[in-house]
Design an enzyme around this catalytic site. Structure first.
Site, PDB file in Angstrom:
ATOM      1  N   CYS A 187       0.844  -1.197   0.000  1.00 15.17           N
ATOM      2  CA  CYS A 187       0.000   0.000   0.000  1.00 15.17           C
ATOM      3  C   CYS A 187       0.884   1.253   0.000  1.00 15.17           C
ATOM      4  O   CYS A 187       1.614   1.488  -0.946  1.00 15.17           O
ATOM      5  CB  CYS A 187      -0.984  -0.043   1.157  1.00 15.17           C
ATOM      6  SG  CYS A 187      -2.331   1.169   0.978  1.00 15.17           S
ATOM      7  N   HIS A 213      -3.920  -4.820  -0.070  1.00 11.94           N
ATOM      8  CA  HIS A 213      -3.478  -5.391   1.204  1.00 11.94           C
ATOM      9  C   HIS A 213      -3.583  -6.919   1.137  1.00 11.94           C
ATOM     10  O   HIS A 213      -4.666  -7.472   1.315  1.00 11.94           O
ATOM     11  CB  HIS A 213      -4.348  -4.862   2.350  1.00 11.94           C
ATOM     12  CG  HIS A 213      -4.055  -3.449   2.706  1.00 11.94           C
ATOM     13  ND1 HIS A 213      -3.054  -3.094   3.589  1.00 11.94           N
ATOM     14  CD2 HIS A 213      -4.603  -2.286   2.270  1.00 11.94           C
ATOM     15  CE1 HIS A 213      -3.017  -1.776   3.692  1.00 11.94           C
ATOM     16  NE2 HIS A 213      -3.944  -1.264   2.905  1.00 11.94           N
ATOM     17  N   GLU A 231      -2.686  -9.030   3.278  1.00 10.08           N
ATOM     18  CA  GLU A 231      -3.071  -9.559   4.587  1.00 10.08           C
ATOM     19  C   GLU A 231      -4.575  -9.480   4.834  1.00 10.08           C
ATOM     20  O   GLU A 231      -5.082 -10.072   5.790  1.00 10.08           O
ATOM     21  CB  GLU A 231      -2.297  -8.819   5.692  1.00 10.08           C
ATOM     22  CG  GLU A 231      -2.748  -7.390   5.956  1.00 10.08           C
ATOM     23  CD  GLU A 231      -2.146  -6.346   5.039  1.00 10.08           C
ATOM     24  OE1 GLU A 231      -2.265  -5.149   5.355  1.00 10.08           O
ATOM     25  OE2 GLU A 231      -1.567  -6.715   3.988  1.00 10.08           O
TER      26      GLU A 231
END
Length: 196
Positions: free
Chosen positions: A76, A178, A180
């Protein structure tokens, strides 16, 4: 082992939780000496690119980051920091990639920030995206995007305009989304990175 570069601008909890779920060992980098402990590095980031760059410069880690030869992944804002310049704060960045970070234009059809799931499309073969099909969805939250440049783009995406969802140059990688927070394919990406 993966070293997470700490500079006060990263969403560390969600990233470390994902690495723990995947049994990927990690630690933290606070000084130049810490780089020696790890085989690869992650530059996390959320928020304002200009402010993030200011924080990174205050750590004294910028020269060491520019000299890294091991796999390094910006996530990001961490990816945006790898570019030369951001319209956010009119900021000069690390200039590892000679491309710019620009702001999305608000419109009736495209609200800023770009928030939610979006498809990505590979432009090059790379082990970072092994077992991730073309058109896979990843989770994005950003008002600024990296201009599309075929030389460096690994994945492209579209939100009012085509942009680089992932970039690559030598040992440096970046993803605008992202991983994650992107389910199974995000976890696949993090696993792939741990094996580069």
């Amino acid at each position: 082992m993966t070293g997470i570069i700490l500079y006060g601008a990263g969403n560390i909890f969600s990233l470390t939780a994902a690495l723990e779920r995947l049994s990927i060992p990690y630690g933290f980098i606070n000084s130049q000496e810490d780089f020696k402990k790890f085989d690869r590095y992650i530059i996390p980031g959320v928020g304002h690119a200009g402010a993030a760059m200011d924080k990174l410069e205050k750590t004294g880690l910028v020269p060491a980051i520019k000299e890294l030869k091991k796999p390094t992944l910006g996530i990001c804002v961490g990816m945006q920091l790898l570019t030369s310049y951001s319209e956010e704060g009119n900021s000069d960045l690390l200039n590892i990639f000679p491309i710019k970070t620009l702001r999305f234009q608000d419109s009736a059809d495209y609200k800023v920030p770009h928030t939610g799931w979006n498809q990505v499309y590979p432009e090059k073969d790379n082990p970072l995206f092994k077992n991730i099909p073309s058109g896979s969805h990843f989770y994005f939250v950003h008002s600024y995007f990296i201009e599309y440049d075929k030389t460096y783009t690994l994945l492209s995406a579209n939100y009012s305009t085509e942009f680089s969802a992932s970039i690559w140059h030598d040992n440096f990688y970046g993803v605008q989304f992202h991983p994650e927070k992107s389910g199974v394919y995000g976890e696949t990406l993090l696993t792939n990175f741990s094996k580069l």
